[in-house]
Structures are given as structure tokens and as C-alpha cells.
Design a protein around this motif. Structure first.
Motif, mmCIF file in Angstrom:
data_model
loop_
_atom_site.group_PDB
_atom_site.id
_atom_site.type_symbol
_atom_site.label_atom_id
_atom_site.label_comp_id
_atom_site.label_asym_id
_atom_site.label_seq_id
_atom_site.Cartn_x
_atom_site.Cartn_y
_atom_site.Cartn_z
ATOM 1 N N ASP A 228 0.834 -1.204 0.000
ATOM 2 C CA ASP A 228 0.000 0.000 0.000
ATOM 3 C C ASP A 228 0.868 1.253 0.000
ATOM 4 O O ASP A 228 2.106 1.186 0.064
ATOM 5 N N LEU A 229 0.242 2.414 -0.039
ATOM 6 C CA LEU A 229 0.973 3.671 -0.149
ATOM 7 C C LEU A 229 1.533 4.156 1.172
ATOM 8 O O LEU A 229 2.072 5.260 1.260
ATOM 9 N N GLN A 230 1.431 3.332 2.209
ATOM 10 C CA GLN A 230 2.163 3.572 3.449
ATOM 11 C C GLN A 230 3.403 2.677 3.521
ATOM 12 O O GLN A 230 4.120 2.675 4.525
ATOM 13 N N GLY A 231 3.627 1.913 2.439
ATOM 14 C CA GLY A 231 4.777 1.030 2.380
ATOM 15 C C GLY A 231 4.571 -0.299 3.066
ATOM 16 O O GLY A 231 5.522 -1.073 3.232
ATOM 17 N N GLU A 232 3.327 -0.595 3.480
ATOM 18 C CA GLU A 232 3.042 -1.837 4.189
ATOM 19 C C GLU A 232 2.659 -2.941 3.205
ATOM 20 O O GLU A 232 1.865 -2.721 2.284
ATOM 21 N N GLU A 233 3.190 -4.127 3.431
ATOM 22 C CA GLU A 233 2.894 -5.269 2.570
ATOM 23 C C GLU A 233 1.492 -5.795 2.840
ATOM 24 O O GLU A 233 1.114 -6.010 3.986
ATOM 25 N N ARG A 234 0.719 -6.031 1.768
ATOM 26 C CA ARG A 234 -0.619 -6.629 1.882
ATOM 27 C C ARG A 234 -0.578 -8.130 1.638
ATOM 28 O O ARG A 234 -1.271 -8.879 2.309
ATOM 29 N N TRP A 235 0.169 -8.553 0.625
ATOM 30 C CA TRP A 235 0.362 -9.976 0.387
ATOM 31 C C TRP A 235 1.621 -10.191 -0.445
ATOM 32 O O TRP A 235 2.156 -9.258 -1.038
ATOM 33 N N ARG A 236 2.090 -11.442 -0.460
ATOM 34 C CA ARG A 236 3.260 -11.811 -1.257
ATOM 35 C C ARG A 236 3.062 -13.199 -1.839
ATOM 36 O O ARG A 236 2.345 -14.025 -1.279
#
Length: 656
Positions: A322-330
């Protein structure tokens, strides 16, 4: 030599090569279904088409020469370039986008530029009305008529700027905006698009070579340029630098991805080799960091921003951030590929030539189709959707067109043979045991040593048919010897003695192996270790996929060290076809032959996603019980390095 016409090569000859960079840019008006540059008409990597099918059928395949540039499509014509080694020529092809028929071609002499990779064409043609522009890796800009291929002009812009070409060549594609063409040739330059005359050039040389600039701003009057030293914002009209943010954290930096505009004044950049990513705000006279993360480390193919989410390859993992640099999935196991987005769906081209379609959503990665569209080479060129057709290219120059135009037999709800009923999946432990039985891995483990002898290739650095020897000891020790190429005398050795790894290299110096290099040789420390059930915390069969031109059961494993690994077992033979993991090289096994008490692979292909280097081992002979532990006597130089590392670790834990 004057430019000449050549024929489009239609039969691809598989060769193991590696890739460098791709890029392209923008014109002001195109048809809705056109894709006139690498990241599309709006430089976003997103197609405006929404009515297209999840599953496709192959329409045509051609070979257009070595290279990594995307095809550009306008008004039913496809433009793409590649290099032909024997002729020592680059060729720009104009093809009928629906049939692959060659309409015209334009060729010119140029060096291959194959340092650390196979070389070839690096940039994407840019189409602007009745003209097409091609920026080659030596710094010449070519302008041709798009209908006829007639050359309007060609200019060696690098000579006019007084800049020297770099070992990899220039890889940024031309940006057309209004009456200007923007090029990155270490310096940034703007040219008149009619005659190529210079309008302005940057005074600073920030080594802007690989990343194609982005036009942004409310009036599209600003230019974001990602160079080897950082990100700069310039006025499009005159090139004045308004702001600069340094972005270089080590010697291994390759800043190749195009900067993304996440909102009017926010810019996202990312680079690999342990760099990471950052979101910056342009204030008018400065670039202020909002955050900096390591969640996304892109190499050649950049991210795509869709509905406030970034989709891209973090090294060799596909991620949503996301645009906060947090990973949502990989998602692991896809290698280092490339992607584009159309109609809220991702088109993902994996490092094995598979085209995957999956919804672009923050919740999870849920593929709807997976089809093997190409084989061989590397895949850092984004798939392109235009007029319902998907175009994919590999570094070997194989270009294929798949028909994804919407029809009743190709809907998201149709059955997919790649996803059988989970109840029919064989247990992962059964697959591993069956492979070990066929290869005699347990019998080999009881031997003192097993040695493999044969020929080694790493074409990108000049190794072509050198002798190698690999020794596996039952004690878990491992040794590799590779003869240097003919123009050098000597041998390169790597060792793992069960605890430490080191390299003896007469050309680059001896060193202790650490990090990924150490993990790699630890994984090769004993024959058959990758299929040893005891090494895994968990093992699960995921389904059937295409891997290395074979239908394979994919097994996902979690090792006891906490890393994830994918293993691929041939559905027909049950033999292991290869494996990959986040911190491991991609390995493909083939040509199994009887040796001793089982069948062993005589061809081992290894791709290192961190360096882009490909290696091939071809085994001629297998020898048993021929070496002992005295081979692993540690040289004094390496012993001192081990002691220094131990002293450093000890001092870091002392109380203060």
C-alpha cells in the motif's frame, strides 16, 4: 555500413542468456486500444481495455532478435527491436499486430553490449503519429516513418553531449511530449522531435542511463528522472533542476524502474540489491521523504499503481504494497518477472515464461489462469495488452501473441485444467519419497563421496564449455571447481566444510562466503538434501503447474530454518524438475540418466535472481568415493577471515 532490410526470424533457437533493462515513454494522443510505449499511453503500466478474456489462445510467434524492450502497438501495427549476433545488426521490425506478418524492417550495425548479460536491444520504440523513435544503447536516436520504415534522420546524441557510453549501454526509451523528445544519456537532454536538434541539456551528469523519465504535474510540465545517484525533478520546458533526492546505498545499485506518480506531487521510486523503496513529496523546490521501506525492491520491471496499491516484483517475490509502504500480500515461486494491469486484473509474466491472470486486489493473490506462453531466456519485459491481444517477449527475442478477446469459451468462470480437484493431490511426502527412490538418494548418502564431472557454461561472462567438478561428501561437505575460460589460466574453487563457506579465486581474490552466497552452498551441501523430508517443518502439494516445459506437481515447503521453498515434480516420471525459494537460485534439472544405483540429472540450470546470472552444468561422468575430508583444509588466509568475523561478533556482544 548503411541501414538495410532483414527478415523477421520466425524460429526461436533456445539459448541461456540473461537480461538487463527495458523502458519506454509517452505521446499525447493514441487510440484507446493502442499501447505506444512500455508503460502505455499514460506511463502507468495500465491498459484502458476491460472486455478481455482470462484464458487465451496462441495466435503467432516470431523471433525478433536478442533484447528486452517491449513491443509498441498503434493502429494495428506492432514495433519491436532486437539484435542478431551473426549479422552484428540491430533490427527494428514493424509487424501486423494480428498476424505477425512483417510489414517492414530497418537494420543498423551495433555492438551487442553483453557485459554480465547476453546483450541486445534494451529500449522500446515510441510511436508519435506517423513517426516512430528508437533510442539505441550506443546513444543514437533514430526517427523513421511508421508506415514505410523510411528513415527521416539518425543522430549520435551521445557524441553531441560529449558523454561516454557505459558497459551496459543506454536503456532509457525516448519520451515524446509536445514538440520535445526527452532522452537520458547520463545527462538529460531535450530534442526537437522534427529534426533532433538540441533544445536543452542538463549541466549535471548524474548517470541517468537505465530508467525512463516520467512526465507529471497539473500541466504536465515537470519531469521526474531516476538516475544512478537519485531522483531529480526538472522543468520540462528548459531542464532546470528544481529538486534532487539522493538514492544510492551501495556499489550494487541499479536504478532502472520508472518513477511512479502516486498523486499529484508524490513520487515513488524503488531499486533492488538491498536498496528498497521510498515515497517522496515534491514541494516545489525539494523532495521530502514521507517514508522509506524495504518492502519493495524492484529491478528492471517497475511497479504498477492501481487503486492506491503498488503491485510489483520485490526481488523474486510478487507483492502488493500500500501507499504507506506496508505489505498486503506476497507470492513466491514466480521468479523475477514483470506485470501490467487491465480491467482490474493483473497480467503477470513469470521467470519461466508463464502468463498468469489474477485480480488486482489487496486481499490476496488468486490466479484465474496460468498458461505457458514461452520457454527459455529471461522475462523482465512486461506483457502488453492491446485490442484484446496479449504480447509477451523473452530475452531470446521470442515474441508471441495470444488472443484474449472476449468470447464464451474464455470466461473467468470456465474450468481450468491447471487447477485439478485438491482431493486428487498426491501427498507431498509421497512425491519426495518417490523421487528419492528413483534417484537412489538414500544409497548415495551412505557413500563416502559422490563427484560430478562435466562442462560448465556462463555465457554472459565468457565461460563456454569449461570443465567443472562438484564433490558431495556424506559428511555434508561440498566442493566445486571450475576451470577459467581459455583466455585465463587457473581454477575457481568454492568450499563448504559443514560450517564455513569460502571461495578461492585467483582473479578476484579469495573470500569468505556470507549471506545469500553462503545459504546457497549450504543448500547444496549434501546430495538430495532438497528432497529430504526431515529438512522441512511442513510440506503441501499445491496443484499442477507448467515448469521447464513439463507438467509438474508444485510442492510448497517451509524449512526448519524458517524459509519457504517450492519444489516441482514431473507428473509423468515423478522426478524433481527443479526448485526455487526467496533466498535461493532458481534451479532446473533435466536429462536424468542411470548412474550407480539410481538416475541422476546430467543437466543443471541455475538462475540467480539477485545478479541475473545464468549457469549451466552438463554432467559427463559420475565418480564414487574419490575424495576425502582433507580436500577441505582451510587456507591460512580464509582461517584469518573466519577469526576476524568471530572477533567482530564477540566484540559486538560485549557489555558496554
Amino acid at each position: 555500413m548503411s541501414p538495410s532490410l532483414t527478415r523477421c526470424r520466425r524460429s526461436a533457437v533456445p539459448r541461456q542468456i540473461v537480461a538487463l533493462a527495458v523502458a519506454a515513454l509517452v505521446v499525447e494522443w493514441v487510440h484507446a486500444s493502442d499501447w505506444n510505449q512500455f508503460r502505455g499511453p499514460e506511463q502507468t503500466g495500465i491498459s484502458t481495455e476491460t472486455d478481455w478474456a482470462v484464458h487465451g489462445t496462441r495466435t503467432w510467434t516470431s523471433n525478433v532478435g536478442l533484447g528486452y524492450g517491449c513491443p509498441s502497438i498503434a493502429e494495428g501495427r506492432l514495433f519491436v527491436s532486437g539484435h542478431f549476433v551473426e549479422e552484428e545488426l540491430d533490427t527494428l521490425f514493424c509487424l501486423d499486430a494480428s498476424t505477425g506478418e512483417e510489414l517492414w524492417s530497418y537494420s543498423y550495425p551495433i555492438e551487442i553490449y553483453n557485459m554480465d548479460h547476453s546483450g541486445g536491444a534494451l529500449t522500446t520504440p515510441t510511436i508519435d503519429g506517423d513517426l516512430v523513435y528508437l533510442h539505441d544503447r550506443e546513444g543514437t536516436l533514430h526517427c523513421l516513418e511508421s508506415r514505410t520504415g523510411k528513415r527521416r534522420w539518425s543522430k549520435p546524441i551521445n557524441e553531441e553531449l560529449g558523454v561516454q557510453n557505459k558497459p551496459y549501454g543506454f536503456a532509457a526509451s525516448p519520451v515524446v511530449m509536445g514538440d520535445l523528445i526527452i532522452l537520458c544519456q547520463s545527462r538529460v537532454v531535450a530534442l526537437d522531435k522534427q529534426d533532433g536538434s538540441q533544445r536543452w541539456a542538463s549541466a549535471e551528469d548524474r548517470h541517468a542511463m537505465y530508467s525512463t523519465p516520467t512526465v507529471f504535474g497539473s500541466n504536465r510540465d515537470l519531469l521526474a528522472v531516476f538516475s544512478q545517484s537519485g531522483l531529480s525533478v526538472r522543468e520540462l520546458a528548459n531542464g532546470t533542476e528544481l529538486a534532487f533526492h539522493p538514492w544510492r546505498k551501495g556499489r550494487g545499485a541499479v536504478n532502472a524502474a520508472t518513477p511512479l506518480v502516486t498523486r499529484g506531487d508524490h513520487l515513488f521510486i524503488s531499486s533492488a540489491y538491498d536498496h528498497g523503496c521510498t515515497l517522496l513529496q515534491f514541494t516545489g523546490n525539494s523532495l521530502e521523504p514521507i517514508w522509506e521501506r524495504r518492502t519493495m525492491r524492484t529491478k528492471m520491471a517497475g511497479c504498477v499503481l492501481h487503486d492506491g496499491l503498488l503491485y510489483g516484483f520485490d526481488e523474486s517475490m510478487l507483492k502488493c504494497v500500500d501507499l504507506q509502504g506496508e505489505e498486503r500480500w506476497r507470492v513466491r515461486g514466480l521468479g523475477n518477472g514483470a506485470l501490467s494491469i487491465a480491467g482490474n486484473r493483473m497480467l503477470v509474466l513469470t521467470s519461466r515464461g508463464e502468463l498468469i491472470v489474477a485480480p488486482a486486489t489487496s486481499e490476496r493473490f488468486d490466479e484465474q489462469s496460468r498458461q505457458q506462453v514461452l520457454s527459455g531466456g529471461t522475462y523482465w519485459t512486461a506483457p502488453v495488452l492491446a485490442d484484446g491481444r496479449v504480447y509477451c517477449r523473452n530475452s531470446l527475442g521470442d515474441l508471441t501473441c495470444w488472443d484474449h478477446r472476449s468470447r464464451s469459451s474464455q470466461t473467468a468462470g470456465s474450468s481450468d485444467p491447471s487447477h485439478p480437484n485438491p482431493k486428487s493431490f498426491p501427498p507431498a511426502s509421497t512425491l519426495l519419497a518417490a523421487h528419492r527412490k528413483q534417484t537412489g538418494a538414500d544409497d548415495y548418502a551412505a557413500r563416502k563421496a559422490v563427484s560430478f564431472l562435466g562442462q560448465f557454461e556462463m555465457r554472459s561472462v565468457g565461460f563456454t564449455g569449461e570443465r567443472f567438478r562438484i564433490d558431495h561428501l556424506a559428511t555434508g561437505q561440498w566442493h566445486e571447481m571450475i576451470e577459467a575460460p581459455g583466455f585465463r589460466e587457473g581454477e575457481i574453487h568454492k568450499y563448504f566444510d559443514g560450517e564455513h563457506g569460502w571461495e578461492i579465486n585467483p582473479f578476484r581474490g579469495n573470500k569468505l562466503l556470507e549471506g545469500n552466497a553462503l545459504r546457497e552452498i549450504q543448500g547444496r551441501g549434501s546430495l538430495g538434501s532438497v528432497t529430504d523430508v526431515a529438512r522441512y517443518e511442513s510440506l503441501n502439494t499445491q496443484g499442477v503447474v507448467d515448469f521447464a516445459d513439463h507438467r509438474c506437481w508444485q510442492v510448497e515447503g517451509l524449512t526448519r530454518e524458517g524459509s519457504e521453498r517450492n519444489l516441482y515434480f514431473d507428473v509423468v516420471t515423478g522426478l524433481l524438475r527443479g526448485h526455487d525459494a526467496e533466498h535461493e537460485t532458481l534451479t532446473i534439472l533435466g536429462d536424468y540418466r542411470p548412474f550407480g544405483d539410481g538416475r541422476l540429472p546430467t543437466r543443471r540450470y541455475i538462475f540467480d535472481p539477485e545478479t541475473g546470472i545464468e549457469s549451466v552444468y552438463r554432467t559427463d561422468e559420475v565418480v564414487f568415493d574419490d575424495v576425502g575430508p582433507t580436500l577441505f583444509t582451510m587456507p591460512d588466509e580464509i582461517r584469518s577471515l573466519v577469526q576476524e568475523a568471530a572477533d567482530s561478533t564477540s566484540s559486538s556482544h560485549e557489555p558496554r
